[in-house]
Scaffold this motif. Structure first.
Motif, PDB file in Angstrom:
ATOM      1  N   ALA A 173      17.296 -37.393   9.603  1.00  0.00           N
ATOM      2  CA  ALA A 173      18.038 -36.802  10.727  1.00  0.00           C
ATOM      3  C   ALA A 173      17.100 -35.954  11.584  1.00  0.00           C
ATOM      4  N   GLN A 226      18.341 -35.604   5.397  1.00  0.00           N
ATOM      5  CA  GLN A 226      18.001 -34.501   6.306  1.00  0.00           C
ATOM      6  C   GLN A 226      16.687 -34.778   7.027  1.00  0.00           C
ATOM      7  N   GLY A 280      28.359 -38.248   7.340  1.00  0.00           N
ATOM      8  CA  GLY A 280      28.186 -38.834   6.014  1.00  0.00           C
ATOM      9  C   GLY A 280      26.768 -39.341   5.819  1.00  0.00           C
ATOM     10  N   SER A 281      26.030 -39.522   6.944  1.00  0.00           N
ATOM     11  CA  SER A 281      24.639 -39.957   6.839  1.00  0.00           C
ATOM     12  C   SER A 281      23.909 -39.670   8.148  1.00  0.00           C
ATOM     13  N   TYR A 306      27.060 -27.831   1.118  1.00  0.00           N
ATOM     14  CA  TYR A 306      28.281 -28.624   0.914  1.00  0.00           C
ATOM     15  C   TYR A 306      28.484 -28.840  -0.581  1.00  0.00           C
ATOM     16  N   GLY A 341      33.611 -37.532  11.543  1.00  0.00           N
ATOM     17  CA  GLY A 341      32.702 -38.097  10.552  1.00  0.00           C
ATOM     18  C   GLY A 341      33.464 -38.925   9.545  1.00  0.00           C
ATOM     19  N   GLY A 342      32.702 -39.533   8.659  1.00  0.00           N
ATOM     20  CA  GLY A 342      33.310 -40.328   7.605  1.00  0.00           C
ATOM     21  C   GLY A 342      32.262 -40.570   6.538  1.00  0.00           C
ATOM     22  N   SER A 343      32.729 -40.886   5.349  1.00  0.00           N
ATOM     23  CA  SER A 343      31.750 -41.137   4.291  1.00  0.00           C
ATOM     24  C   SER A 343      30.992 -42.433   4.603  1.00  0.00           C
ATOM     25  N   THR A 344      31.613 -43.312   5.369  1.00  0.00           N
ATOM     26  CA  THR A 344      30.906 -44.493   5.889  1.00  0.00           C
ATOM     27  C   THR A 344      31.232 -44.593   7.386  1.00  0.00           C
ATOM     28  N   ASP A 379      38.165 -39.560  11.509  1.00  0.00           N
ATOM     29  CA  ASP A 379      37.169 -40.537  11.105  1.00  0.00           C
ATOM     30  C   ASP A 379      37.257 -41.713  12.090  1.00  0.00           C
ATOM     31  N   LEU A 432      24.824 -39.606  14.202  1.00  0.00           N
ATOM     32  CA  LEU A 432      24.353 -38.568  15.116  1.00  0.00           C
ATOM     33  C   LEU A 432      24.523 -39.036  16.552  1.00  0.00           C
ATOM     34  N   SER A 484      38.469 -36.044   0.398  1.00  0.00           N
ATOM     35  CA  SER A 484      39.528 -36.551   1.261  1.00  0.00           C
ATOM     36  C   SER A 484      40.730 -37.005   0.431  1.00  0.00           C
ATOM     37  N   LEU A 522      39.923 -33.073  11.201  1.00  0.00           N
ATOM     38  CA  LEU A 522      38.905 -34.096  10.922  1.00  0.00           C
ATOM     39  C   LEU A 522      39.415 -35.482  11.285  1.00  0.00           C
ATOM     40  N   PHE A 561      24.747 -29.560   9.543  1.00  0.00           N
ATOM     41  CA  PHE A 561      23.561 -30.131   8.894  1.00  0.00           C
ATOM     42  C   PHE A 561      23.783 -29.963   7.391  1.00  0.00           C
ATOM     43  N   LEU A 562      24.429 -30.996   6.808  1.00  0.00           N
ATOM     44  CA  LEU A 562      24.924 -30.883   5.433  1.00  0.00           C
ATOM     45  C   LEU A 562      23.822 -31.001   4.387  1.00  0.00           C
ATOM     46  N   VAL A 592      33.319 -39.234  -1.024  1.00  0.00           N
ATOM     47  CA  VAL A 592      31.995 -38.582  -1.003  1.00  0.00           C
ATOM     48  C   VAL A 592      31.279 -38.787  -2.347  1.00  0.00           C
TER      49      VAL A 592
HETATM   50  C1  LIG Z   1      22.014 -33.877   7.852  1.00  0.00           C
HETATM   51  C2  LIG Z   1      22.688 -35.154   8.099  1.00  0.00           C
HETATM   52  C3  LIG Z   1      22.608 -35.724   9.449  1.00  0.00           C
HETATM   53  C4  LIG Z   1      23.370 -35.814   7.166  1.00  0.00           C
HETATM   54  C5  LIG Z   1      23.596 -35.270   5.837  1.00  0.00           C
HETATM   55  C6  LIG Z   1      24.241 -36.271   4.982  1.00  0.00           C
HETATM   56  C7  LIG Z   1      24.805 -35.604   3.767  1.00  0.00           C
HETATM   57  C8  LIG Z   1      23.943 -34.738   2.955  1.00  0.00           C
HETATM   58  C9  LIG Z   1      26.116 -35.837   3.476  1.00  0.00           C
HETATM   59  C10 LIG Z   1      26.820 -35.232   2.345  1.00  0.00           C
HETATM   60  C11 LIG Z   1      27.567 -36.238   1.545  1.00  0.00           C
HETATM   61  C12 LIG Z   1      28.618 -37.043   2.299  1.00  0.00           C
HETATM   62  C13 LIG Z   1      28.636 -38.494   2.084  1.00  0.00           C
HETATM   63  C14 LIG Z   1      29.486 -36.431   3.085  1.00  0.00           C
HETATM   64  C15 LIG Z   1      30.560 -37.107   3.834  1.00  0.00           C
HETATM   65  C16 LIG Z   1      31.273 -36.080   4.608  1.00  0.00           C
HETATM   66  C17 LIG Z   1      32.435 -36.650   5.308  1.00  0.00           C
HETATM   67  C18 LIG Z   1      32.257 -37.054   6.696  1.00  0.00           C
HETATM   68  C19 LIG Z   1      33.603 -36.751   4.687  1.00  0.00           C
HETATM   69  C20 LIG Z   1      34.803 -37.270   5.342  1.00  0.00           C
HETATM   70  O1  LIG Z   1      35.008 -38.505   4.854  1.00  0.00           O
HETATM   71  P1  LIG Z   1      36.177 -38.708   3.828  1.00  0.00           P
HETATM   72  O2  LIG Z   1      37.454 -38.428   4.561  1.00  0.00           O
HETATM   73  O3  LIG Z   1      35.923 -37.938   2.599  1.00  0.00           O
HETATM   74  O4  LIG Z   1      36.064 -40.176   3.400  1.00  0.00           O
HETATM   75  P2  LIG Z   1      36.604 -41.425   4.134  1.00  0.00           P
HETATM   76  O5  LIG Z   1      35.572 -41.770   5.134  1.00  0.00           O
HETATM   77  O6  LIG Z   1      36.717 -42.453   3.061  1.00  0.00           O
HETATM   78  O7  LIG Z   1      37.921 -41.030   4.708  1.00  0.00           O
END
Ligand SMILES: CC(C)=CCC/C(C)=C/CC/C(C)=C/CC/C(C)=C/COP(=O)(O)OP(=O)(O)O
Ligand SMILES: O=P(O)(O)OC[C@@H](O)CO
Ligand SMILES: [Mg+2]
Length: 242
Positions: A119, A116, A86-87, A135, A57-60, A20, A91, A184, A18, A100-101, A146
C-alpha cells in the motif's frame, strides 16, 4: 479538507456506516443512502451521536470499480468517506481518508507488514488522510470473513487480558485508533465489559464493530467507552431499529 481523526477525538460519540461495494451496486446507492440518512436521524436523536462517516471496504473486492463506486457515492452522501481496506488493492484517491490497518491480533506477516508495504508504494503521493489503526479480531461466535481471508484466529472474549494487552501494544506501536472487530454479522458483539477495560488503558479513540443491531447494544457500547461504532450488516439487511 476533512479531518476525520481530529473530529473523532473532539466528539463524544461517532458512528461509521459500512458499505461493501461488492454487495451494494452503484444503481442502489440512492436507496441505500436514503435508508442510512433515516437511520442517522434516529441515532442522532436517540443516542446523541455527533459525527458520522461512511466506511467503504470488504474482506474481498472482486469485479468492483472502487474509483467509480466512491465517486458515485460522493455525489449522493455528504459525509466523509473513509476506506476500510481488506487489502492493498482497495485504494483510491477519490475517498477522504484511509484506515491504515494493522491486524495485530494475529501473527500473519501478510497482514502485519506485506499489505502495508505494498500500500505504501501507492500512497507516497496520496492526499488521503491516512490513519494508522490497530485492528483486533475478536471472537464473535462464528468464523468471520476477516478470519477466513487473513488466516488468523480471533482473540477469545473469555481472555480479556489478551485483548487489553494487544490493544495497549497497538497504541505503543503508534497506531492512532484501535478497532475491536467481532466480525461482520457476529452473533456475539464485543462485550461492554471488554470495551470498558480496553478503553481504560487507551489514550487514543476506540472503534467497535461486528454484530451491532439494536439501539440497546449501541447504547451499552457507547456507555462502556466506545468512541466510534460501526454498523454494516444491519444496513445491508435494512433491519428495523425501532
Ligand atoms: C494498509 C492497507 C491498505 C491494507 C491493510 C490490509 C489489512 C491489514 C487488513 C486487515 C484484515 C482484513 C481482511 C480486514 C477486512 C476489513 C473489512 C473491510 C471488513 C469488512 O468486511 P466484512 O463485512 O467483514 O466481510 P464481507 O466482505 O464478507 O462482508
Ligand atoms: O457487519 P457488521 O456485523 O455490522 O460489522 C461491522 C464491521 O465491524 C465489520 O467489519
Ligand atoms: Mg460485510
Amino acid at each position: 479538507m476533512h479531518n476525520v481523526l481530529r473530529t473523532i477525538k473532539e466528539s463524544q460519540r461517532t458512528m461509521a456506516f459500512l458499505l461493501d461495494p461488492e454487495k451494494t451496486r452503484i444503481e442502489d446507492l440512492i436507496e441505500t443512502f436514503d435508508h442510512i440518512n433515516n437511520l442517522r436521524i434516529l441515532i442522532q436523536t436517540e443516542l446523541s451521536v455527533e459525527y458520522f462517516v461512511l466506511f467503504v471496504g470488504g474482506s474481498t473486492m472482486i469485479n468492483v470499480d472502487l474509483d467509480k463506486w466512491i465517486l458515485a457515492a460522493k455525489e449522493i452522501i455528504k459525509i466523509p468517506i473513509v476506506i476500510f481496506p481488506g487489502s492493498h488493492h482497495q485504494l483510491t484517491e477519490n475517498a477522504d481518508g484511509l484506515l491504515f490497518l494493522n491486524l495485530i491480533s494475529g501473527d500473519n506477516p501478510d497482514y502485519l507488514i506485506r499489505q502495508q508495504r505494498q500500500a505504501a508504494a501507492q500512497l507516497l503521493r496520496s492526499q488521503l488522510e491516512i490513519v494508522p489503526t490497530g485492528y483486533l479480531l475478536i471472537d464473535g461466535g462464528h468464523e468471520s470473513a476477516v478470519q477466513r481471508v487473513s488466516q488468523t484466529l480471533p482473540l477469545s472474549q473469555h481472555d480479556a487480558d489478551s485483548i487489553i494487552h494487544t490493544a495497549f501494544a497497538g497504541q505503543l506501536m503508534g497506531n492512532q485508533l484501535i478497532y475491536l472487530e467481532a466480525g461482520s454479522g457476529a452473533i456475539t458483539p464485543v462485550n461492554p465489559e471488554i470495551i470498558k477495560s480496553v478503553k481504560n488503558q487507551l489514550e487514543i479513540p476506540l472503534i467497535v464493530g461486528g454484530g451491532l443491531r439494536s439501539l440497546q447494544q449501541l447504547k451499552s457500547s457507547y456507555l462502556a467507552g466506545a468512541d466510534m461504532l460501526v454498523i454494516g450488516t444491519a444496513i445491508e439487511q435494512k433491519i428495523n431499529w425501532n
